[in-house]
Design an enzyme around this catalytic site. Structure first.
Site, PDB file in Angstrom:
ATOM      1  N   LYS A  78     -28.373 -39.019  32.891  1.00 22.48           N
ATOM      2  CA  LYS A  78     -28.745 -37.753  33.516  1.00 22.48           C
ATOM      3  C   LYS A  78     -30.257 -37.755  33.737  1.00 22.48           C
ATOM      4  O   LYS A  78     -31.008 -38.261  32.896  1.00 22.48           O
ATOM      5  CB  LYS A  78     -28.327 -36.621  32.572  1.00 22.48           C
ATOM      6  CG  LYS A  78     -28.496 -35.213  33.094  1.00 22.48           C
ATOM      7  CD  LYS A  78     -27.977 -34.192  32.064  1.00 22.48           C
ATOM      8  CE  LYS A  78     -28.053 -32.766  32.571  1.00 22.48           C
ATOM      9  NZ  LYS A  78     -27.490 -31.799  31.593  1.00 22.48           N
ATOM     10  N   SER A 153     -24.050 -28.575  33.675  1.00 16.47           N
ATOM     11  CA  SER A 153     -25.056 -29.166  34.521  1.00 16.47           C
ATOM     12  C   SER A 153     -25.001 -30.687  34.624  1.00 16.47           C
ATOM     13  O   SER A 153     -25.603 -31.255  35.536  1.00 16.47           O
ATOM     14  CB  SER A 153     -26.440 -28.760  34.012  1.00 16.47           C
ATOM     15  OG  SER A 153     -26.695 -29.329  32.739  1.00 16.47           O
ATOM     16  N   SER A 177     -22.727 -28.078  29.099  1.00 16.66           N
ATOM     17  CA  SER A 177     -23.047 -28.983  30.209  1.00 16.66           C
ATOM     18  C   SER A 177     -22.514 -30.406  30.110  1.00 16.66           C
ATOM     19  O   SER A 177     -22.565 -31.131  31.095  1.00 16.66           O
ATOM     20  CB  SER A 177     -24.553 -29.052  30.404  1.00 16.66           C
ATOM     21  OG  SER A 177     -24.964 -27.980  31.195  1.00 16.66           O
TER      22      SER A 177
HETATM   23  N1  GLN Z   1     -23.950 -23.420  32.313  1.00 16.00           N
HETATM   24  C1  GLN Z   1     -24.820 -23.128  31.224  1.00 16.00           C
HETATM   25  C2  GLN Z   1     -26.173 -22.699  31.738  1.00 16.00           C
HETATM   26  O1  GLN Z   1     -26.301 -22.629  32.892  1.00 16.00           O
HETATM   27  C3  GLN Z   1     -24.950 -24.311  30.322  1.00 16.00           C
HETATM   28  C4  GLN Z   1     -25.855 -25.343  30.865  1.00 16.00           C
HETATM   29  C5  GLN Z   1     -26.119 -26.434  29.898  1.00 16.00           C
HETATM   30  O2  GLN Z   1     -25.369 -26.651  28.950  1.00 16.00           O
HETATM   31  N2  GLN Z   1     -27.219 -27.115  30.118  1.00 16.00           N
HETATM   32  O3  GLN Z   1     -27.080 -22.419  31.003  1.00 16.00           O
END
Ligand code: GLN
Length: 492
Positions: A78, A153, A177
């Site tokens: 990532k 994400s 995420s």
């Molecule tokens: N969807 C969640 C957010 O937008 C989690 C994102 C994540 O785990 N980085 O914060």
């Protein structure tokens, strides 16, 4: 032999036997990426030359009989992981051109084994999102249906594994995420316990929640990747100095007499019928394997999303203050003074969702509101953590859906942030509690989209959720094996 279709543990056997080289594996993956990624958009950057050099090093090491478990395995990262000499953007315009001078700990540990890095993966900007639509590099398409989101994400991390463009990947998980995109793309994803894997060299989103973890084709691969990156690191003050179990060695220990909790708050109206059916079928599989299914309650679940979006945005507003065009990335300077330079850099560099969160977080932390919002959220967080502590007095593992629905359509929720935030309802409580959880494919919707189940474990009990997942995978392997995503997904 279709090289890109092999699991990591299969690749290891071929590499050890010498009937395949790291260079051949790397070539096959690079070819696959060039063929497919124009349609999936999982990669932000392909590091072809570095990958070939790493493969040569790996082949040398293999020939010398000095191979580590991941020597020569083609992986991808990532774009939140800083990588020495390789541009790292966190999918944000503000970090364009930022070339870190060092590797973070997780990356360095993989590099020490001579794993091969194919490139940097797409994500929601600064890991803020659930659909990968908040990327300065465009959305990731779901390999099972290019009109749908890959999740977020870590959407690139999940899609790359699902489409066989990497053998395994690293992602990060602040509120889901790793698990949610893994579920939407039909791969295995593990969020370790807070403190289990070092975050040194990982760009911070919400520091009391962020954790690094692997995504892979199957549970054994996930165990191999976790083994390589887990463990104490003095350079991360939140890293915990506890022994790391031998995850691959304990996978086959089975689930006989294991107590699996089914929290009633996770089987709510709004839960998609196909998802509910797949989760209930999984519970039956476990019962058939000798586990005991126990009804439990996590009573404060309802407050988790609100609590998370206060804490995460507050921490993000503070963490993202460092991006002002002076030390990192892209500067917008019109010669009208320092403050204007900051303002223009941030106005142009950050995307809309990141700005929304900085504003929400700054508001929640501002004087006069701190007690009402941030402090209150911290108290609610304690209640949620205590829910889990109490539940783990009754059960060893908690089984839930990962997401309320299978992958939704691109564009479906992008204009409705509340709807988007609610899609994390089942993953967020785990981050607030700080414990570990794994997302495992457990079926398909009527429309042919993958569905994942979540296995939540006690703090630092990654070994337990891995072996629980392995038992399911082994028991269902002879039943319907998930069809591999087509090498030629329909052009969207
Ligand atoms: N969807 C969640 C957010 O937008 C989690 C994102 C994540 O785990 N980085 O914060």
């Amino acid at each position: 032999m279709e090289l890109t279709a092999l699991t990591i543990h299969e690749m290891r056997k071929h590499l050890a036997a010498g009937d395949v080289s790291a260079a051949e594996l790397t070539d096959a993956f690079l070819r696959r990426i060039h063929e497919l990624d124009g349609r999936i958009n999982a990669f932000i950057r392909i590091t072809e030359n570095q990958a070939r050099e790493a493969a040569e090093r790996a082949d040398r090491r293999l020939r010398e009989g000095k191979a580590a478990p991941l020597t020569g395995i083609p992986l991808a990262l990532k774009d939140i992981f800083v990588t020495e000499g390789i541009e790292t953007t966190c999918a944000s315009n503000i970090l364009k051109g930022f070339v870190p001078p060092y590797d973070g700990t997780a990356v360095a540990r993989l590099r020490e084994q001579d794993a091969v890095f194919l490139g940097k993966l797409n994500m929601d900007e600064f890991a803020m999102g659930s659909s990968n639509e908040n990327s300065a590099f465009g959305p990731v398409k779901n390999p099972w249906d290019p009109n749908r989101v890959a999740g977020g994400s870590s959407g690139g991390s999940a899609a790359a594994v699902a489409a066989h463009m990497a053998a395994g990947t690293l992602g990060t998980d602040t509120g889901g995420s790793i698990r949610q995109p893994a579920s939407h793309c039909g791969v295995v994803g593990l969020k370790p316990t807070y403190g289990r894997v070092s975050r040194y060299g990982v760009i911070a989103y919400a520091s009391s929640l962020d954790q690094v973890g692997p995504l892979a084709r199957d549970v054994e691969d996930c165990a191999l990747l976790l083994q390589a990156i887990a463990g104490f690191d003095a350079r991360d003050a939140t890293s915990v100095d506890l022994p790391v179990a031998d995850y691959p060695a304990t996978l086959k220990n089975g689930v006989k007499s294991l107590r699996i909790g089914r929290p009633k708050e996770y089987f709510i109206t709004g839960l998609d019928a196909d998802v509910a059916a797949a989760i209930n079928a999984a519970l039956e599989v476990y019962a058939g394997l000798g586990a005991e299914i126990v009804d439990i309650s996590l009573p404060h679940t309802d407050y988790a999303v609100a609590c998370y979006y206060l804490i995460a945005t507050a921490e993000a507003s503070s963490n993202l203050a460092r991006f002002e065009g002076v030390r990192f990335g892209q500067r917008v300077d019109r010669g009208d003074g320092l403050l204007e330079m900051y303002r223009n850099t941030r106005a142009q560099g950050f995307g809309a969702e990141v700005k929304r969160r900085i504003m929400l977080g700054t508001f929640a932390l501002s004087s006069g509101y701190y007690d009402a919002y941030y402090l209150k959220a911290q108290k609610v967080r304690t209640l949620i953590r205590e829910d889990f502590t109490a539940a783990f007095g009754q059960v060893d593992v908690i089984l839930t859906p990962v997401a309320p629905t299978p992958a939704f359509s691109l564009g479906e929720k992008i204009d409705n942030p509340l709807q988007m935030y609610l899609s994390d309802i089942f993953t967020i409580p785990v981050n607030l509690a700080g414990t570990c959880a794994l997302s495992l494919p457990c079926g398909f919707s009527a429309g042919g989209l993958p569905i994942g189940m979540q296995l939540i474990g006690k703090p630092f009990a990654e070994e337990t959720i891995l072996r629980t997942a392995y038992a399911f995978e082994a028991a269902t392997a002879t039943a319907e094996r998930p069809p591999l995503p087509s090498a030629e997904p329909a052009v969207p």
